[in-house]
Design a protein around this motif. Structure first.
Motif, PDB file in Angstrom:
ATOM      1  N   ARG A 293       0.954  -1.001  -0.243  1.00 17.10           N
ATOM      2  CA  ARG A 293       0.217   0.075  -0.012  1.00 17.10           C
ATOM      3  C   ARG A 293       0.839   1.124  -0.180  1.00 17.10           C
ATOM      4  O   ARG A 293       0.199   2.285  -0.317  1.00 17.10           O
ATOM      5  CB  ARG A 293      -0.992  -0.002   1.388  1.00 17.10           C
ATOM      6  CG  ARG A 293      -0.320   0.317   2.470  1.00 17.10           C
ATOM      7  CD  ARG A 293      -0.892   0.146   3.263  1.00 17.10           C
ATOM      8  NE  ARG A 293      -1.518  -1.839   3.186  1.00 17.10           N
ATOM      9  CZ  ARG A 293      -2.951  -1.664   4.039  1.00 17.10           C
ATOM     10  NH1 ARG A 293      -3.594  -0.635   5.073  1.00 17.10           N
ATOM     11  NH2 ARG A 293      -3.191  -2.845   3.654  1.00 17.10           N
ATOM     12  N   ARG A 294       1.817   0.861   0.157  1.00 16.58           N
ATOM     13  CA  ARG A 294       3.581   1.932   0.312  1.00 16.58           C
ATOM     14  C   ARG A 294       3.811   2.845  -0.655  1.00 16.58           C
ATOM     15  O   ARG A 294       5.166   3.206  -0.800  1.00 16.58           O
ATOM     16  CB  ARG A 294       3.795   1.925   1.476  1.00 16.58           C
ATOM     17  CG  ARG A 294       2.920   2.074   2.746  1.00 16.58           C
ATOM     18  CD  ARG A 294       2.116   3.973   3.498  1.00 16.58           C
ATOM     19  NE  ARG A 294       0.684   3.590   4.247  1.00 16.58           N
ATOM     20  CZ  ARG A 294       1.223   3.519   5.114  1.00 16.58           C
ATOM     21  NH1 ARG A 294       2.683   3.857   5.379  1.00 16.58           N
ATOM     22  NH2 ARG A 294       0.356   4.144   6.516  1.00 16.58           N
ATOM     23  N   ALA A 295       3.689   2.323  -1.803  1.00 15.18           N
ATOM     24  CA  ALA A 295       4.406   1.730  -2.559  1.00 15.18           C
ATOM     25  C   ALA A 295       4.227   2.496  -3.956  1.00 15.18           C
ATOM     26  O   ALA A 295       3.716   3.275  -4.023  1.00 15.18           O
ATOM     27  CB  ALA A 295       4.512   0.644  -3.590  1.00 15.18           C
ATOM     28  N   GLN A 296       4.981   2.679  -4.233  1.00 14.89           N
ATOM     29  CA  GLN A 296       5.269   4.206  -6.291  1.00 14.89           C
ATOM     30  C   GLN A 296       4.615   3.543  -6.465  1.00 14.89           C
ATOM     31  O   GLN A 296       4.945   2.920  -7.763  1.00 14.89           O
ATOM     32  CB  GLN A 296       6.501   4.745  -5.957  1.00 14.89           C
ATOM     33  CG  GLN A 296       7.286   4.913  -4.824  1.00 14.89           C
ATOM     34  CD  GLN A 296       8.358   6.073  -5.392  1.00 14.89           C
ATOM     35  OE1 GLN A 296       9.153   6.234  -5.841  1.00 14.89           O
ATOM     36  NE2 GLN A 296       8.326   6.992  -3.648  1.00 14.89           N
ATOM     37  N   GLY A 297       3.347   2.942  -6.713  1.00  7.51           N
ATOM     38  CA  GLY A 297       2.292   2.339  -7.841  1.00  7.51           C
ATOM     39  C   GLY A 297       2.780   0.748  -7.295  1.00  7.51           C
ATOM     40  O   GLY A 297       2.701   0.130  -6.604  1.00  7.51           O
ATOM     41  N   VAL A 298       1.553   0.331  -8.577  1.00  7.27           N
ATOM     42  CA  VAL A 298       1.477  -1.699  -7.877  1.00  7.27           C
ATOM     43  C   VAL A 298       2.011  -2.142  -9.019  1.00  7.27           C
ATOM     44  O   VAL A 298       2.762  -3.517  -8.266  1.00  7.27           O
ATOM     45  CB  VAL A 298       0.229  -1.387  -8.621  1.00  7.27           C
ATOM     46  CG1 VAL A 298       0.001  -3.456  -9.260  1.00  7.27           C
ATOM     47  CG2 VAL A 298      -1.546  -1.178  -8.466  1.00  7.27           C
ATOM     48  N   GLU A 299       2.909  -1.735 -10.138  1.00  7.16           N
ATOM     49  CA  GLU A 299       4.307  -2.618  -9.731  1.00  7.16           C
ATOM     50  C   GLU A 299       5.447  -2.350  -9.457  1.00  7.16           C
ATOM     51  O   GLU A 299       6.207  -3.289  -9.376  1.00  7.16           O
ATOM     52  CB  GLU A 299       4.667  -2.074 -11.800  1.00  7.16           C
ATOM     53  CG  GLU A 299       5.453  -3.119 -12.435  1.00  7.16           C
ATOM     54  CD  GLU A 299       6.204  -1.805 -13.361  1.00  7.16           C
ATOM     55  OE1 GLU A 299       6.778  -0.600 -13.061  1.00  7.16           O
ATOM     56  OE2 GLU A 299       6.548  -2.493 -14.481  1.00  7.16           O
ATOM     57  N   SER A 300       5.675  -1.365  -8.637  1.00  8.49           N
ATOM     58  CA  SER A 300       6.401  -1.028  -7.845  1.00  8.49           C
ATOM     59  C   SER A 300       6.271  -1.264  -6.955  1.00  8.49           C
ATOM     60  O   SER A 300       7.417  -2.614  -5.950  1.00  8.49           O
ATOM     61  CB  SER A 300       6.301   0.384  -7.460  1.00  8.49           C
ATOM     62  OG  SER A 300       7.638   0.854  -6.610  1.00  8.49           O
ATOM     63  N   ALA A 301       5.444  -2.399  -6.273  1.00  4.08           N
ATOM     64  CA  ALA A 301       5.415  -3.054  -5.476  1.00  4.08           C
ATOM     65  C   ALA A 301       5.303  -4.680  -5.521  1.00  4.08           C
ATOM     66  O   ALA A 301       6.028  -5.677  -5.076  1.00  4.08           O
ATOM     67  CB  ALA A 301       3.300  -2.317  -4.854  1.00  4.08           C
ATOM     68  N   VAL A 302       4.402  -4.468  -7.084  1.00  6.75           N
ATOM     69  CA  VAL A 302       4.570  -6.397  -6.677  1.00  6.75           C
ATOM     70  C   VAL A 302       6.274  -6.451  -7.265  1.00  6.75           C
ATOM     71  O   VAL A 302       6.946  -7.387  -7.434  1.00  6.75           O
ATOM     72  CB  VAL A 302       4.464  -6.775  -8.725  1.00  6.75           C
ATOM     73  CG1 VAL A 302       4.446  -8.506  -9.076  1.00  6.75           C
ATOM     74  CG2 VAL A 302       2.519  -6.289  -8.308  1.00  6.75           C
ATOM     75  N   LEU A 303       6.895  -5.719  -8.091  1.00  9.26           N
ATOM     76  CA  LEU A 303       8.538  -6.217  -8.805  1.00  9.26           C
ATOM     77  C   LEU A 303       9.413  -5.884  -7.374  1.00  9.26           C
ATOM     78  O   LEU A 303      10.248  -6.909  -7.435  1.00  9.26           O
ATOM     79  CB  LEU A 303       9.011  -5.348  -9.934  1.00  9.26           C
ATOM     80  CG  LEU A 303       7.930  -5.899 -10.893  1.00  9.26           C
ATOM     81  CD1 LEU A 303       8.500  -4.962 -12.269  1.00  9.26           C
ATOM     82  CD2 LEU A 303       8.338  -6.808 -11.748  1.00  9.26           C
ATOM     83  N   GLY A 304       8.540  -5.152  -6.208  1.00 10.97           N
ATOM     84  CA  GLY A 304       9.223  -4.674  -4.996  1.00 10.97           C
ATOM     85  C   GLY A 304       9.561  -6.043  -4.472  1.00 10.97           C
ATOM     86  O   GLY A 304      10.564  -6.154  -3.645  1.00 10.97           O
ATOM     87  N   SER A 305       8.403  -6.145  -4.234  1.00  6.51           N
ATOM     88  CA  SER A 305       8.059  -7.722  -2.973  1.00  6.51           C
ATOM     89  C   SER A 305       9.171  -8.720  -4.004  1.00  6.51           C
ATOM     90  O   SER A 305      10.111  -9.312  -2.694  1.00  6.51           O
ATOM     91  CB  SER A 305       6.386  -8.221  -4.186  1.00  6.51           C
ATOM     92  OG  SER A 305       5.850  -7.160  -3.167  1.00  6.51           O
ATOM     93  N   ARG A 306       9.257  -9.073  -5.366  1.00  5.19           N
ATOM     94  CA  ARG A 306       9.932  -9.977  -6.121  1.00  5.19           C
ATOM     95  C   ARG A 306      11.725  -9.502  -5.256  1.00  5.19           C
ATOM     96  O   ARG A 306      12.514 -10.494  -4.380  1.00  5.19           O
ATOM     97  CB  ARG A 306       9.757 -10.288  -7.356  1.00  5.19           C
ATOM     98  CG  ARG A 306      10.481 -10.951  -7.775  1.00  5.19           C
ATOM     99  CD  ARG A 306      10.605 -10.743  -9.180  1.00  5.19           C
ATOM    100  NE  ARG A 306      11.600 -12.244 -10.613  1.00  5.19           N
ATOM    101  CZ  ARG A 306      13.111 -11.818 -10.898  1.00  5.19           C
ATOM    102  NH1 ARG A 306      13.303 -10.488 -10.098  1.00  5.19           N
ATOM    103  NH2 ARG A 306      13.305 -12.551 -10.924  1.00  5.19           N
ATOM    104  N   ALA A 307      11.771  -8.449  -5.708  1.00  2.36           N
ATOM    105  CA  ALA A 307      12.954  -8.122  -4.438  1.00  2.36           C
ATOM    106  C   ALA A 307      13.518  -8.245  -3.343  1.00  2.36           C
ATOM    107  O   ALA A 307      14.401  -8.463  -3.432  1.00  2.36           O
ATOM    108  CB  ALA A 307      13.539  -6.544  -4.959  1.00  2.36           C
ATOM    109  N   ALA A 308      12.441  -8.089  -3.147  1.00  2.10           N
ATOM    110  CA  ALA A 308      12.330  -7.887  -1.667  1.00  2.10           C
ATOM    111  C   ALA A 308      12.418  -9.945  -1.186  1.00  2.10           C
ATOM    112  O   ALA A 308      13.203 -10.079  -0.237  1.00  2.10           O
ATOM    113  CB  ALA A 308      11.137  -7.279  -0.714  1.00  2.10           C
ATOM    114  N   ILE A 309      12.090  -9.976  -1.383  1.00  2.00           N
ATOM    115  CA  ILE A 309      12.351 -12.299  -1.610  1.00  2.00           C
ATOM    116  C   ILE A 309      13.496 -11.817  -2.065  1.00  2.00           C
ATOM    117  O   ILE A 309      14.631 -13.175  -1.357  1.00  2.00           O
ATOM    118  CB  ILE A 309      11.668 -12.785  -2.323  1.00  2.00           C
ATOM    119  CG1 ILE A 309       9.675 -12.169  -1.794  1.00  2.00           C
ATOM    120  CG2 ILE A 309      11.579 -14.464  -2.081  1.00  2.00           C
ATOM    121  CD1 ILE A 309       9.770 -13.266  -0.044  1.00  2.00           C
ATOM    122  N   ILE A 310      14.319 -11.587  -3.520  1.00  2.00           N
ATOM    123  CA  ILE A 310      15.590 -12.459  -3.612  1.00  2.00           C
ATOM    124  C   ILE A 310      16.798 -11.355  -2.405  1.00  2.00           C
ATOM    125  O   ILE A 310      17.792 -12.131  -2.132  1.00  2.00           O
ATOM    126  CB  ILE A 310      15.699 -11.211  -4.867  1.00  2.00           C
ATOM    127  CG1 ILE A 310      14.967 -12.234  -5.901  1.00  2.00           C
ATOM    128  CG2 ILE A 310      17.503 -10.592  -5.021  1.00  2.00           C
ATOM    129  CD1 ILE A 310      15.217 -11.072  -7.128  1.00  2.00           C
TER     130      ILE A 310
END
Lengths: 478, 478
Positions: free
Chosen positions: B159-176
Motif C-alpha cells: 500500500r505504500r509503494a510507488q504504484g502497483v508495479e513497483s509494489a509487485v516487482l518490489g516484493s519479488r526483489a525483497a524476497i531476493i
C-alpha cells in the motif's frame, strides 16, 4: 496501464473477506475513509491525484480462472463457495472522492467508500497505493514549480523511477503538479502530456568530435536545438562549439524556433552566468539555458537566489521518487457500519493520539471568504448535518481553545460522487482541466499557506457534533 | 507485468535514433555499460536484481500502429522511412549481465550491451529503470535481514509503494534480498513467492467487541492464528483477549500450527516483553510475537539490541520505497564503438572525477581466495585480455599506491551471456535459485565487507592495460 489489477491486494484482505463471508457480515454496509496524516516535504498542503487510475482499477475488477486457482492453491480458504463470490465481485456501492488537483489537508477524507464490507475491504490496498503515490509526486512537482519563478520545470526522471509504471504515472502526476513537460514518451502517449528531450552524452561520444556531433544534430533539428555542452568541458569545449553551430544555423536556416544549451554537471550558477555572457556576446540573447543534475526544489531555489542565468530546469530522481519522502502514508479506516439498519460510528484508538480515527459518516466542507476568495477552514461534519448559518465558531479538535469565526464565506463540499450504487457517475477531466483545477484551487489559499518554508497551518476542524461523538466513543472504550 | 513497454523511453532516445538513422550511424556496432556509482544506504555491496524483467522487456519489443501514429504526430521525425525501422526494431546483438542475486559493486558493469547503435541507445531507459529499482529494494531487504538475527522479515509494503508495479516487482526483489514472505498476492502469484497475512484493525472494528472479533477469526483460522492486539489497548485489552482465545482454541482444536500476536503501535520493545511474560505465564511459550509499524533496519537493530521479544518483523514503507535512498542512480554509458571494423574506446570526462567513465570493451573478473573462499578483488579488464597468472599485483585506480597481491585465487567472470546475436541464450532461474545465489555470493565475502556499519570497502580495480588506456584517452582530450 489498463491491466486488470484485481489480484493486487494484501493477503489479509482476502482472509478478512473470507471471514466476512463465513460470519455472515459480507453484505453489511460500511463506510471507510481514505486520508493521510501529514503533508509531505513540510509543505503546507497536498495535491490530490490518482483518482483516474482508481476508477480504471474499479472498472476492471474481476478475477480470471487462473487467479481463482491460485487462491485455491493457497489452502487458506476451505469453503469453495467463497470463490463464487469472488468471481462475481464488482463494486456495487458509493464512492466519493475529491477531484484530481484538489488541494487537500491531513486527516480529511479524500475518498469515502460506502458499500458492502466484502468489497470495501478488498479495494483498500489498490486505493492506498495509487492515491498515495500520485498525490505525493504531484505535490513534490508543485514545490519545484513554486520556487522556479515561472521558469519551466521539465520532468526527466523515467530512468530513476521505481519501475516503469511508477515513471509513467509519476510523469502524469508531475504535470498535474505544474511541470511543463515530461521526457517519458509512454506517459506522453497514454495521458496526452507534452513531451520534450533532445540528446544525451552518448550522441556526442558516438561522433569523432563534439563539434561534428553538434553539427549533425543541428542539421537534423535546426528548430529544436538544445545542445548538451558538458561531455568534455563545458566552458572550453561545449559552449564555444555550440556558439559556432548557432552561427552556422542562423546563417543557413535563420533563427531556430528554440535553441540553446543544456548544462548537466559542475557549478550550475557559475556556468550558467559564464554561458549567458558568451551567448550574449555572440548576439544569441534568446538562446535558452537549461540546467539539470540532481536538482530538487532546494537547489532550484538556491540557484534562483544566486540569480543563476537558467531558463528551464530538468528534474529527475528527486522528483520522480519524491526523494526526501518517498511515501505519503495514506490510510484507510473504518468509520461507520450499518447494524440493524442503523449506522453505528466506529473508532480506532491508539497509543499515539494522532492515530485516533474520526468516526461516523462524514462530509468535508471548505469555507472560503467571499471578498478575498481565501479559504478559511475545512470543516469535517456529519454527513447529514446542516451547514450552519454564519457567523459560527469553529475550533481546533486538539487545542480546543483555538477558535475562529466563520463569516462571509461561500462553501462547497470537497467530496464528489464518483460511483453511486455501483454506477460510475463521474466523467474524468482531461489533464489540462486537472492542471487548471490545481491553479484555481491554489488561488483560494493565502500566500502564507502556500509559503515554501514553514507555511501557515491550514485549519481542518471537526464540527461540534462530530467532535462530541468522537469524545463519547473514546470515553466508552474501556 | 508482461505488457509491451516499447514506448517506455525518454524522448531523446527517439530523437537520437532518428539522428543515427539520418547520419548513417544506426548500424554502427557499439558497447554500452550499465553500472552504478555508489552502494546504497552506506551498505558494503549491492544485490543485482531486475534481469528477468529486462529480458521480458527485450522479448516483447515492438511498436503497435497506434504507437507509431503517436510518434508521427509529434512532428519531430520528418523522414517517414524512420518509422519502418522502428516497426522492425528488435534486439539483434549481444547482452551480458550478472545473474540476479549477484553481489556487485560501484563502477563495475552489471550489464554490457554490444549491438547496433540504433537499438543499444533505445533500450537505455527501460534497463536503467528496472535494474535500478529492483537492485535497490533487494539490497534494502538484505540490510533488514542482516540485523534481524535470523528472525523472518515479512514484506508488507504494497500500500505504500510507488504504484502497483513497483509494489509487485518490489516484493519479488525483497524476497531476493532475503525476506521470508510478502503480503502482496499479485506478486505471490506472478513470481511464486510465499505470501502471508492475517487481519487488520478493520476486522476488529467491524465486530461489536475485540473478543468477539478474535473469536470469529479463531474459528475460521484455528491453525494460522496471529491476532492483532492494538486496536483499542494492547496490554489492557488486546493481549488478555488474545490469551482468552488461545485457551479456547487449545481446548477445542488443540495447539495451532502457528499462533501468536501482532503488535502494530506503541513501544515495541516494552510491549513485546510484557506480552512475552503474559503469554509465558499462561503457558503459551511458543506463541509468536510479530511486530510492525514503520520498521527499518535501524529500528530492528535497536529492538534486537534491547532484547525485544519479537519473533518476526513486518516491514512496509521503509523497505518497499527504500525510504532513505529511493533511487540507486544507475547509468548507462558508451564504452566503445566499432569504426571501420575496429573497436574504438570511448570516454566521458566530467568536472566531477568520479563521473569519468571507463572506456573499452570490458569484462569483470572476481578473484576469490581458495582457502578462505573469500573474495579479494574484482578486476575490470579489457574484454580480450588474458587472466594474469598468479601472483600478480592490482592497484586502486585513483589512489594508485594502494596495491595488493592476488595469489591462490580461483576466479570467475561476473558477466554472463544473456543474448547472443539477438538470441536469448539464458534460462532465468527460479526465485529460490536466485535466493540461493545471494547466499552463495555472500558466503564469499568477509564479515568486514558485510558489516552493517562502516563496512570495509571492497576493491574494484582496473587492469593495468585498461588503466593505461583510460589515462591515455583523458590526456588526449583537449
Amino acid at each position: 496501464m489498463n491491466t486488470n489489477l484485481s489480484m493486487f491486494a494484501d493477503l489479509y484482505q482476502f482472509t478478512m473477506m473470507y471471514g466476512y463471508y463465513k460470519t455472515g457480515k459480507m453484505d453489511d454496509e460500511v463506510a471507510f475513509d481514505l486520508f493521510f496524516r501529514k503533508n509531505p516535504f513540510q509543505n503546507g498542503y497536498t495535491i490530490a491525484a490518482g483518482l483516474e487510475t482508481v476508477i480504471q482499477y474499479i472498472q476492471n475488477l474481476s478475477f480470471s480462472e487462473s487467479e481463482i486457482e491460485f487462491l485455491k492453491s493457497t489452502g487458506i480458504f476451505q469453503d469453495e463457495r467463497f470463490f463464487d463470490y469472488l468471481k462475481n465481485l464488482s463494486f456495487t456501492g458509493d464512492l466519493y472522492a475529491v477531484p484530481e488537483g484538489t488541494i487537500v489537508f491531513p486527516n480529511e477524507p479524500i475518498i469515502k467508500v460506502k458499500t458492502r464490507l466484502f468489497e470495501a475491504q478488498f479495494i483498500e490496498t489498490a486505493l492506498l497505493t495509487q492515491i498515495g503515490h500520485q498525490s505525493l509526486i504531484a505535490t513534490k512537482a508543485n514545490r519545484m514549480v513554486k520556487v522556479s519563478k515561472g521558469k519551466p520545470i521539465l520532468e526527466f526522471g523515467a530512468r530513476r523511477a521505481q519501475g516503469v509504471e511508477s515513471a509513467v504515472l509519476g510523469s502524469r502526476a508531475a504535470i498535474i503538479g505544474g511541470c511543463s513537460s515530461t521526457s517519458n514518451v509512454k506517459a506522453g502517449k497514454e495521458f496526452n502530456l507534452m513531451i520534450s528531450g533532445t540528446h544525451a552524452h552518448s550522441w556526442i561520444m558516438s561522433f569523432e568530435s563534439e563539434l561534428e556531433a553538434f553539427r549533425s544534430y543541428a542539421e537534423l533539428f535546426p528548430d529544436q536545438l538544445i545542445l548538451l555542452v558538458d561531455t568534455y568541458d563545458t566552458l572550453k569545449s561545449g559552449l564555444p562549439n555550440a556558439i559556432k553551430i548557432f552561427k552556422q544555423v542562423f546563417k543557413k536556416h535563420g533563427k531556430p524556433q528554440k535553441y540553446g544549451i543544456r548544462l548537466d554537471s559542475g557549478d550550475l550558477a557559475y556556468l550558467s552566468k559564464k554561458a549567458r555572457e558568451s551567448l550574449d556576446q555572440s548576439g544569441f540573447y534568446d538562446a535558452i539555458i537549461v540546467a539539470s543534475n540532481e536538482l530538487d526544489e532546494y537547489t532550484i531555489r538556491e540557484l534562483e537566489s544566486q540569480d543563476a542565468k537558467i531558463d528551464a530546469y530538468g528534474v529527475g530522481t528527486k522528483l520522480i521518487t519524491a526523494y526526501d519522502q518517498p511515501a505519503l502514508g495514506c490510510v484507510y479506516k473504518l468509520a461507520s457500519e450499518k447494524i440493524n439498519n442503523k449506522w453505528v460510528p466506529k473508532i480506532k484508538r491508539s497509543e499515539n493520539p494522532e492515530k485516533i480515527t474520526n468516526p461516523c459518516l462524514k462530509k468535508v466542507v471548505r469555507f472560503v471568504n467571499e471578498d478575498k476568495n481565501e479559504a478559511l477552514v475545512d470543516l469535517i461534519m456529519l454527513e447529514d448535518e446542516k451547514i450552519p448559518s454564519q457567523p459560527f465558531e469553529v475550533f481546533d479538535p486538539i487545542h480546543t481553545w483555538k477558535r475562529k469565526i466563520v463569516q462571509q464565506c461561500k462553501w462547497f463540499e470537497l467530496l464528489q460522487p464518483i460511483y453511486l450504487k455501483g454506477g460510475l457517475v463521474y466523467q474524468s477531466p482531461s489533464i489540462s482541466e486537472i492542471v487548471d483545477n490545481v491553479k484555481e484551487n491554489l488561488d483560494q489559499f493565502s500566500k502564507e499557506h502556500k509559503r515554501f518554508s514553514k507555511p501557515h497551518v491550514y485549519h481542518v476542524d471537526l464540527s461540534q457534533k462530530l467532535w462530541d461523538m468522537k469524545m463519547k466513543l473514546l470515553a466508552e472504550i474501556k
